[in-house]
Design a protein around this motif. Structure first.
Motif, mmCIF file in Angstrom:
data_model
loop_
_atom_site.group_PDB
_atom_site.id
_atom_site.type_symbol
_atom_site.label_atom_id
_atom_site.label_comp_id
_atom_site.label_asym_id
_atom_site.label_seq_id
_atom_site.Cartn_x
_atom_site.Cartn_y
_atom_site.Cartn_z
ATOM 1 N N VAL A 58 -81.585 -27.229 0.330
ATOM 2 C CA VAL A 58 -82.950 -27.589 0.700
ATOM 3 C C VAL A 58 -83.365 -28.908 0.056
ATOM 4 O O VAL A 58 -84.101 -29.717 0.657
ATOM 5 N N SER A 59 -82.882 -29.202 -1.152
ATOM 6 C CA SER A 59 -83.215 -30.472 -1.808
ATOM 7 C C SER A 59 -82.544 -31.644 -1.094
ATOM 8 O O SER A 59 -83.142 -32.720 -0.936
ATOM 9 N N ALA A 60 -81.299 -31.425 -0.676
ATOM 10 C CA ALA A 60 -80.587 -32.487 0.043
ATOM 11 C C ALA A 60 -81.272 -32.804 1.362
ATOM 12 O O ALA A 60 -81.417 -33.990 1.735
ATOM 13 N N ILE A 61 -81.707 -31.788 2.076
ATOM 14 C CA ILE A 61 -82.416 -32.025 3.347
ATOM 15 C C ILE A 61 -83.714 -32.774 3.082
ATOM 16 O O ILE A 61 -84.085 -33.714 3.822
ATOM 17 N N GLY A 62 -84.432 -32.375 2.047
ATOM 18 C CA GLY A 62 -85.673 -33.075 1.718
ATOM 19 C C GLY A 62 -85.423 -34.525 1.364
ATOM 20 O O GLY A 62 -86.219 -35.414 1.711
ATOM 21 N N PHE A 63 -84.346 -34.798 0.635
ATOM 22 C CA PHE A 63 -84.032 -36.173 0.244
ATOM 23 C C PHE A 63 -83.625 -37.011 1.454
ATOM 24 O O PHE A 63 -84.039 -38.177 1.591
ATOM 25 N N LEU A 64 -82.813 -36.428 2.351
ATOM 26 C CA LEU A 64 -82.313 -37.177 3.499
ATOM 27 C C LEU A 64 -83.352 -37.325 4.598
ATOM 28 O O LEU A 64 -83.427 -38.378 5.259
ATOM 29 N N ARG A 65 -84.158 -36.299 4.820
ATOM 30 C CA ARG A 65 -85.080 -36.306 5.955
ATOM 31 C C ARG A 65 -86.510 -36.717 5.579
ATOM 32 O O ARG A 65 -87.323 -36.991 6.451
ATOM 33 N N ASP A 66 -86.799 -36.690 4.253
ATOM 34 C CA ASP A 66 -88.177 -37.003 3.876
ATOM 35 C C ASP A 66 -88.187 -38.081 2.794
ATOM 36 O O ASP A 66 -88.152 -39.252 3.089
ATOM 37 N N SER A 67 -88.216 -37.680 1.513
ATOM 38 C CA SER A 67 -88.264 -38.657 0.432
ATOM 39 C C SER A 67 -87.752 -38.042 -0.858
ATOM 40 O O SER A 67 -87.581 -36.822 -0.964
ATOM 41 N N THR A 68 -87.539 -38.925 -1.835
ATOM 42 C CA THR A 68 -87.073 -38.448 -3.147
ATOM 43 C C THR A 68 -88.113 -37.555 -3.811
ATOM 44 O O THR A 68 -87.786 -36.553 -4.448
ATOM 45 N N ALA A 69 -89.372 -37.917 -3.669
ATOM 46 C CA ALA A 69 -90.437 -37.111 -4.267
ATOM 47 C C ALA A 69 -90.454 -35.699 -3.683
ATOM 48 O O ALA A 69 -90.634 -34.702 -4.402
ATOM 49 N N VAL A 70 -90.283 -35.608 -2.379
ATOM 50 C CA VAL A 70 -90.244 -34.282 -1.749
ATOM 51 C C VAL A 70 -89.048 -33.486 -2.246
ATOM 52 O O VAL A 70 -89.147 -32.281 -2.511
ATOM 53 N N ALA A 71 -87.904 -34.171 -2.395
ATOM 54 C CA ALA A 71 -86.700 -33.476 -2.877
ATOM 55 C C ALA A 71 -86.933 -32.910 -4.273
ATOM 56 O O ALA A 71 -86.599 -31.749 -4.558
ATOM 57 N N PHE A 72 -87.523 -33.726 -5.177
ATOM 58 C CA PHE A 72 -87.793 -33.236 -6.532
ATOM 59 C C PHE A 72 -88.860 -32.126 -6.512
ATOM 60 O O PHE A 72 -88.818 -31.191 -7.317
ATOM 61 N N GLY A 73 -89.805 -32.242 -5.604
ATOM 62 C CA GLY A 73 -90.811 -31.179 -5.485
ATOM 63 C C GLY A 73 -90.203 -29.858 -5.056
ATOM 64 O O GLY A 73 -90.569 -28.785 -5.565
ATOM 65 N N LEU A 74 -89.250 -29.944 -4.128
ATOM 66 C CA LEU A 74 -88.575 -28.717 -3.690
ATOM 67 C C LEU A 74 -87.730 -28.121 -4.818
ATOM 68 O O LEU A 74 -87.678 -26.900 -4.992
ATOM 69 N N MET A 75 -87.077 -28.987 -5.590
ATOM 70 C CA MET A 75 -86.288 -28.489 -6.731
ATOM 71 C C MET A 75 -87.188 -27.805 -7.755
ATOM 72 O O MET A 75 -86.846 -26.751 -8.299
ATOM 73 N N ALA A 76 -88.345 -28.401 -8.029
ATOM 74 C CA ALA A 76 -89.283 -27.784 -8.975
ATOM 75 C C ALA A 76 -89.807 -26.458 -8.443
ATOM 76 O O ALA A 76 -89.955 -25.468 -9.185
ATOM 77 N N GLY A 77 -90.099 -26.429 -7.139
ATOM 78 C CA GLY A 77 -90.551 -25.165 -6.549
ATOM 79 C C GLY A 77 -89.489 -24.083 -6.640
ATOM 80 O O GLY A 77 -89.790 -22.918 -6.924
ATOM 81 N N CYS A 78 -88.231 -24.487 -6.406
ATOM 82 C CA CYS A 78 -87.137 -23.508 -6.509
ATOM 83 C C CYS A 78 -87.004 -22.982 -7.937
ATOM 84 O O CYS A 78 -86.731 -21.793 -8.161
ATOM 85 N N LEU A 79 -87.187 -23.864 -8.915
ATOM 86 C CA LEU A 79 -87.134 -23.428 -10.315
ATOM 87 C C LEU A 79 -88.234 -22.422 -10.620
ATOM 88 O O LEU A 79 -88.019 -21.414 -11.306
ATOM 89 N N GLY A 80 -89.426 -22.692 -10.094
ATOM 90 C CA GLY A 80 -90.540 -21.765 -10.344
ATOM 91 C C GLY A 80 -90.296 -20.391 -9.747
ATOM 92 O O GLY A 80 -90.519 -19.369 -10.407
ATOM 93 N N VAL A 81 -89.842 -20.374 -8.500
ATOM 94 C CA VAL A 81 -89.611 -19.055 -7.878
ATOM 95 C C VAL A 81 -88.402 -18.364 -8.492
ATOM 96 O O VAL A 81 -88.289 -17.137 -8.443
ATOM 97 N N THR A 82 -87.478 -19.168 -9.081
ATOM 98 C CA THR A 82 -86.341 -18.547 -9.778
ATOM 99 C C THR A 82 -86.834 -17.735 -10.970
ATOM 100 O O THR A 82 -86.346 -16.638 -11.243
ATOM 101 N N LEU A 83 -87.801 -18.275 -11.696
ATOM 102 C CA LEU A 83 -88.388 -17.528 -12.815
ATOM 103 C C LEU A 83 -89.046 -16.248 -12.316
ATOM 104 O O LEU A 83 -88.957 -15.192 -12.960
ATOM 105 N N ILE A 84 -89.696 -16.346 -11.168
ATOM 106 C CA ILE A 84 -90.280 -15.132 -10.574
ATOM 107 C C ILE A 84 -89.184 -14.126 -10.244
ATOM 108 O O ILE A 84 -89.337 -12.921 -10.438
ATOM 109 N N GLY A 85 -88.050 -14.628 -9.732
ATOM 110 C CA GLY A 85 -86.942 -13.733 -9.401
ATOM 111 C C GLY A 85 -86.414 -12.988 -10.607
ATOM 112 O O GLY A 85 -86.108 -11.792 -10.528
ATOM 113 N N PHE A 86 -86.304 -13.709 -11.743
ATOM 114 C CA PHE A 86 -85.852 -13.027 -12.953
ATOM 115 C C PHE A 86 -86.852 -11.955 -13.388
ATOM 116 O O PHE A 86 -86.467 -10.888 -13.893
#
Length: 381
Positions: free
Chosen positions: A130-158
């Motif tokens: 999902v980060s690669a798609i965001g980087f290629l299709r949108d922007s670097t900021a979106v890619a980092f935002g998606l990575m941060a969002g994934c980190l947050g929901v990962t904590l929820i998963g734990f």
């Protein structure tokens, strides 16, 4: 047998997890409907041609993982992978769509359901895709935002994984508590049955067997045309035994209710009635109803056996009180008169005495002693 009510803590947590399980299904359904609505709202024109099947595949993958979750983690992995793949394709084809949201929703679900060795690979793959798609299709900021969002929901998963482990532990505790309560209730029931069996034997076994012997003697005397006085003596003896049985029953009821009786006086009375020599060593001390009743029953059993199997024998009863415990010693010198033992007992007497002693961590011994027999009981203080 239910084994009694559950502890309030276990019952409260169990109700919470039942409510949580039902509420989570409602949330998932609402989330699926919301995702479909947003997906169709963010596309237009020809994008509907691939938006509709991709959304349906995403929902189907999530439903598959949910419905077949109990058949093993492999089915969950297949369903979640299908849902994420469809969402990522949708996001790649329509960068303004909400296809990226599938990854954020699936990650905590996977961490809460899949084994640890699978979640590492699955989570890393989802975040990278999902980060690669965001980087290629949108922007670097979106890619980092998606990575941060994934980190947050990962904590929820734990957190979800921890909650599920706690729920499993609570379920095991629930089963264990029910089994323990059932076993305890059954053990108490069996112990009470054994206690009542001992009381029935000790009361009825002694008094009724003695009455039978007296009445049989009375019949024998009648058959031999014996004097009236001799027959009357046997009948009166049977009558006294019946009254004594009633008194014993009352005393046993008092003991079962927790009312203690003075052990020395009771045991001395039993010895006197049996024409036995009685001695008491040590200072008289208050004892629990269970100890007093056990001492009394041991003496009663020994005296009855001496009367039945060793008529004419000299019998001694020794009662001992000291700081270490309480004990009785009943000894007879053996039969001095011809006799034919009458089988009027149940064979439960000595076994019942041994059970009584073991329940109080005591020792019971019954064995030949010289030409006679000896019964000893010791109960620690």
């Amino acid at each position: 047998m239910s084994g009694g009510p559950l502890s309030p803590a276990v019952e409260a947590v169990t109700k919470h997890h039942r409510w949580y399980g039902g509420a989570s299904d409602t949330v998932r359904i609402a989330g699926g409907v919301l995702y479909a609505a947003l997906a169709f709202a963010t596309v237009s024109g020809r994008q509907y041609l691939y938006a509709v099947p991709l959304v349906l595949v995403t929902l189907a993958g999530g439903s598959y993982a949910r419905l077949l979750r109990d058949r093993g983690p492999r089915h969950v992995l297949i369903g979640l992978t299908t849902a994420v793949a469809a969402g990522d394709v949708f996001y790649a084809l329509a960068p303004r769509s909400v296809g990226w949201a599938v990854s954020l929703v699936v990650l905590p679900w996977a961490l809460g359901r899949l084994p640890v060795r699978w979640t590492e690979v699955f989570g890393l793959t989802v975040v990278t895709a999902v980060s690669a798609i965001g980087f290629l299709r949108d922007s670097t900021a979106v890619a980092f935002g998606l990575m941060a969002g994934c980190l947050g929901v990962t904590l929820i998963g734990f957190s979800v994984r921890t909650a599920r482990r706690q729920a499993a532990d609570i379920a095991r505790l629930l089963v264990s508590e029910r089994a323990a309560r059932t076993a305890a209730a059954r053990s108490e029931m069996l112990a009470e049955r054994q206690r009542l069996a001992r009381e029935v034997h000790d009361i009825l076994g002694h008094t009724l067997s003695a009455q039978v012997m007296c009445l049989e003697n009375a019949l024998l005397l009648l058959d031999r045309d014996a004097p009236k006085e001799a027959v009357t003596k046997q009948v009166e003896q049977a009558q006294r035994l019946a009254r004594a049985g009633v008194m014993e029953t009352r005393r046993a009821v008092y003991s079962l209710r927790g009312t203690a009786r003075p052990a020395p006086e009771t045991i001395e009375r039993l010895a006197t009635e049996a024409n036995a020599e009685f001695t008491c060593f040590g200072e008289d001390r208050a004892v629990s109803p269970e100890v007093a009743l056990t001492l009394e029953r041991a003496v009663q059993e020994a005296l009855t056996n001496a009367r039945k199997y060793a008529p004419g024998a000299d019998v001694t009863v020794h009662l001992q009180f000291d700081e270490e415990g309480y004990g009785v010693d009943v000894t007879d010198t053996g039969a001095r008169e011809p006799h034919v033992p009458t089988d009027t007992g149940t064979g439960y007497g000595l076994a019942g005495m041994r059970e009584r002693a073991e329940l109080l961590n005591g020792r019971f011994d019954a064995a030949p002693f010289g030409e006679g027999f000896r019964v000893r009981l010791w109960i620690p203080a």
